[in-house]
Scaffold this motif. Structure first.
Motif, PDB file in Angstrom:
ATOM      1  N   PHE A  55      82.018  23.470   1.429  1.00  0.00           N
ATOM      2  CA  PHE A  55      81.949  23.473  -0.136  1.00  0.00           C
ATOM      3  C   PHE A  55      82.230  24.676  -0.576  1.00  0.00           C
ATOM      4  O   PHE A  55      81.849  25.753  -0.421  1.00  0.00           O
ATOM      5  CB  PHE A  55      80.564  23.032  -0.563  1.00  0.00           C
ATOM      6  N   ALA A  56      83.355  25.050  -1.491  1.00  0.00           N
ATOM      7  CA  ALA A  56      83.999  25.977  -2.347  1.00  0.00           C
ATOM      8  C   ALA A  56      84.430  27.267  -1.554  1.00  0.00           C
ATOM      9  O   ALA A  56      85.190  28.092  -2.068  1.00  0.00           O
ATOM     10  CB  ALA A  56      82.664  26.758  -3.031  1.00  0.00           C
ATOM     11  N   LYS A  57      84.051  27.323  -0.166  1.00  0.00           N
ATOM     12  CA  LYS A  57      84.449  28.460   0.490  1.00  0.00           C
ATOM     13  C   LYS A  57      85.603  27.943   1.639  1.00  0.00           C
ATOM     14  O   LYS A  57      85.136  27.021   2.475  1.00  0.00           O
ATOM     15  CB  LYS A  57      83.266  29.152   1.074  1.00  0.00           C
ATOM     16  N   GLY A  58      86.846  28.639   1.923  1.00  0.00           N
ATOM     17  CA  GLY A  58      87.534  28.151   2.821  1.00  0.00           C
ATOM     18  C   GLY A  58      87.570  29.003   4.164  1.00  0.00           C
ATOM     19  O   GLY A  58      86.955  30.130   3.986  1.00  0.00           O
ATOM     20  N   TRP A  59      88.139  28.579   5.308  1.00  0.00           N
ATOM     21  CA  TRP A  59      88.043  29.361   6.436  1.00  0.00           C
ATOM     22  C   TRP A  59      89.451  29.460   7.272  1.00  0.00           C
ATOM     23  O   TRP A  59      89.912  28.392   7.115  1.00  0.00           O
ATOM     24  CB  TRP A  59      86.742  28.913   7.405  1.00  0.00           C
ATOM     25  N   GLY A  60      89.308  30.284   8.303  1.00  0.00           N
ATOM     26  CA  GLY A  60      90.666  30.298   9.084  1.00  0.00           C
ATOM     27  C   GLY A  60      91.102  31.486   9.453  1.00  0.00           C
ATOM     28  O   GLY A  60      90.550  32.725   8.835  1.00  0.00           O
ATOM     29  N   PRO A  61      91.950  31.819  10.519  1.00  0.00           N
ATOM     30  CA  PRO A  61      92.189  33.014  11.082  1.00  0.00           C
ATOM     31  C   PRO A  61      92.943  33.762  10.084  1.00  0.00           C
ATOM     32  O   PRO A  61      92.932  35.182  10.082  1.00  0.00           O
ATOM     33  CB  PRO A  61      93.322  32.730  12.220  1.00  0.00           C
ATOM     34  N   CYS A  62      93.752  33.198   8.823  1.00  0.00           N
ATOM     35  CA  CYS A  62      94.281  34.146   7.795  1.00  0.00           C
ATOM     36  C   CYS A  62      93.396  34.055   6.531  1.00  0.00           C
ATOM     37  O   CYS A  62      93.992  34.471   5.550  1.00  0.00           O
ATOM     38  CB  CYS A  62      95.693  33.523   7.551  1.00  0.00           C
ATOM     39  N   TYR A  63      92.084  33.942   6.855  1.00  0.00           N
ATOM     40  CA  TYR A  63      91.116  33.714   5.719  1.00  0.00           C
ATOM     41  C   TYR A  63      90.119  35.032   6.108  1.00  0.00           C
ATOM     42  O   TYR A  63      89.892  35.296   6.895  1.00  0.00           O
ATOM     43  CB  TYR A  63      90.593  32.268   5.400  1.00  0.00           C
ATOM     44  N   SER A  64      89.233  35.166   4.881  1.00  0.00           N
ATOM     45  CA  SER A  64      88.218  36.295   5.215  1.00  0.00           C
ATOM     46  C   SER A  64      87.157  35.538   6.287  1.00  0.00           C
ATOM     47  O   SER A  64      86.468  36.346   6.910  1.00  0.00           O
ATOM     48  CB  SER A  64      87.597  36.706   4.145  1.00  0.00           C
ATOM     49  N   ARG A  65      86.841  34.327   6.174  1.00  0.00           N
ATOM     50  CA  ARG A  65      85.995  33.848   7.024  1.00  0.00           C
ATOM     51  C   ARG A  65      86.828  33.319   8.216  1.00  0.00           C
ATOM     52  O   ARG A  65      87.673  32.237   8.013  1.00  0.00           O
ATOM     53  CB  ARG A  65      85.099  32.762   6.403  1.00  0.00           C
ATOM     54  N   GLN A  66      86.527  33.597   9.402  1.00  0.00           N
ATOM     55  CA  GLN A  66      87.479  33.125  10.465  1.00  0.00           C
ATOM     56  C   GLN A  66      86.882  31.785  10.862  1.00  0.00           C
ATOM     57  O   GLN A  66      87.722  31.093  11.358  1.00  0.00           O
ATOM     58  CB  GLN A  66      87.305  34.062  11.564  1.00  0.00           C
TER      59      GLN A  66
END
Length: 335
Positions: free
Chosen positions: A307-318
């Motif tokens: 919800f509302a926050k993305g993730w992934g190696p190219c994002y601030s959340r891995q």
């Protein structure tokens, strides 16, 4: 659009106008009934418009152009191809969502394969979960292996271990997580669709606001405040769809969103008011279990939604375990 709208309103019966007012004033919070309008394009605008496109442009998406950009929601009678006057169609603007076009690639940061490879984390063979189901008010459970290979098991209630008595009748179970901690029990879904929301005065489905808030950090409280009306998860022919009912984007990942040969998972951003097919049953047959670098084994019959926050190696959340509020959808395997 004013002349075309007046022309349409004159064609609607009084009860249809009442339903339209309820739907527009509630902004889709209530699951209002279908608003039936005669088929055919309306004259009066610069271009002829079908009734559903006209009302969706008036009340939801001014930039909407074509009917193929829309998708009937699962609770719309016409969306099911149900009975009704074949000369009429539903034009309730809150019975539609916009399609997250599959040919449009997600933003660069959302591709799990675009960043550097991550070292594999060690497995913890002793880590297990307790899967619970309710049968006639009697809570029963069994130990099952973790779905993603790295998550810490939640505190377990005092209950005797036994084989689960629920063998069929549900098509998925929902697990709500805050960072690495699962909150509450698994929620079994028996109906064809389910609402997942946080705080609503009325509504039915999986209410996250009623779950315990142990160790609720500031980030979790902020993220919970953005869930709002949440999402509608529905099982439809061929796959599972997610409709974003909130005012903030949701981020979705499943093994069937990307190509079968992809090394990592694709994370798709779904904007408010949009729907996306988040799981494809046919494609799932060609996707085996895979090991995600840094996250562990991936169940090919699961969907993860943040919800509302993305993730992934190219994002601030891995990793998704860095997201404050997220949902795990554990799908029953087709027989």
């Amino acid at each position: 659009l004013k002349p075309a709208a007046h022309a349409l309103f004159k064609k609607l019966k009084d009860e249809e106008l009442e339903l339209l007012v309820q739907a527009v004033e509630s902004r889709g919070t209530w699951e209002s009934g279908c608003v039936w309008a005669p088929r055919g394009e309306l004259r009066g605008a610069k271009q002829a418009l079908p009734p559903q496109v006209l009302l969706c442009r008036l009340y939801r998406w001014p930039d909407l152009r074509q009917p193929h950009e829309l998708k009937h929601l699962c609770y719309c009678t016409r969306g099911r191809g149900g009975c009704g006057d074949t000369a009429a169609l539903c034009c309730n603007p809150h019975h539609f969502s916009r399609l997250a076009a599959p040919e449009t690639p997600p933003p660069p940061y959302s591709k799990a394969s675009c960043g550097p490879s991550w070292p594999d984390e060690p497995q913890h063979p002793g880590t297990q979960f307790m899967e619970f189901s309710c049968n006639g008010g009697d809570w029963r459970g069994k130990r099952v292996p973790p779905c993603w290979g790295l998550l810490e098991p939640p505190p377990l209630p005092n209950t005797s271990l036994s084989q689960s008595t629920v063998k069929d009748g549900y098509w998925c179970k929902l697990a709500y997580w805050e960072h690495r901690t699962r909150v509450g029990h698994l929620y079994a879904v028996h109906e064809a669709s389910v609402n997942i929301f946080c705080e609503l005065p009325q509504g039915s489905g999986f209410c996250l606001g009623q779950l315990p808030a142990a160790h609720c950090s500031r980030a979790v409280r902020r993220a919970r405040g953005k869930i709002g009306r949440g999402l509608l998860l529905s099982r439809e022919p061929g796959g599972v769809w997610a409709y974003n009912r909130s005012e903030h984007p949701i981020f979705v990942s499943s093994p069937t969103l990307g190509p079968p040969s992809a090394r990592g998972l694709t994370v798709l951003k779904v904007l408010p008011g949009y729907s996306a097919k988040v799981f494809d049953y046919e494609r799932a047959g060609a996707v085996g279990s895979r090991w995600l670098p840094g996250e562990g084994p991936c169940d090919p019959h699961s969907v993860r939604i943040s919800f509302a926050k993305g993730w992934g190696p190219c994002y601030s959340r891995q990793f998704i375990t860095s997201c404050p509020c997220w949902l795990e959808v554990l799908l029953s395997r087709p027989r």
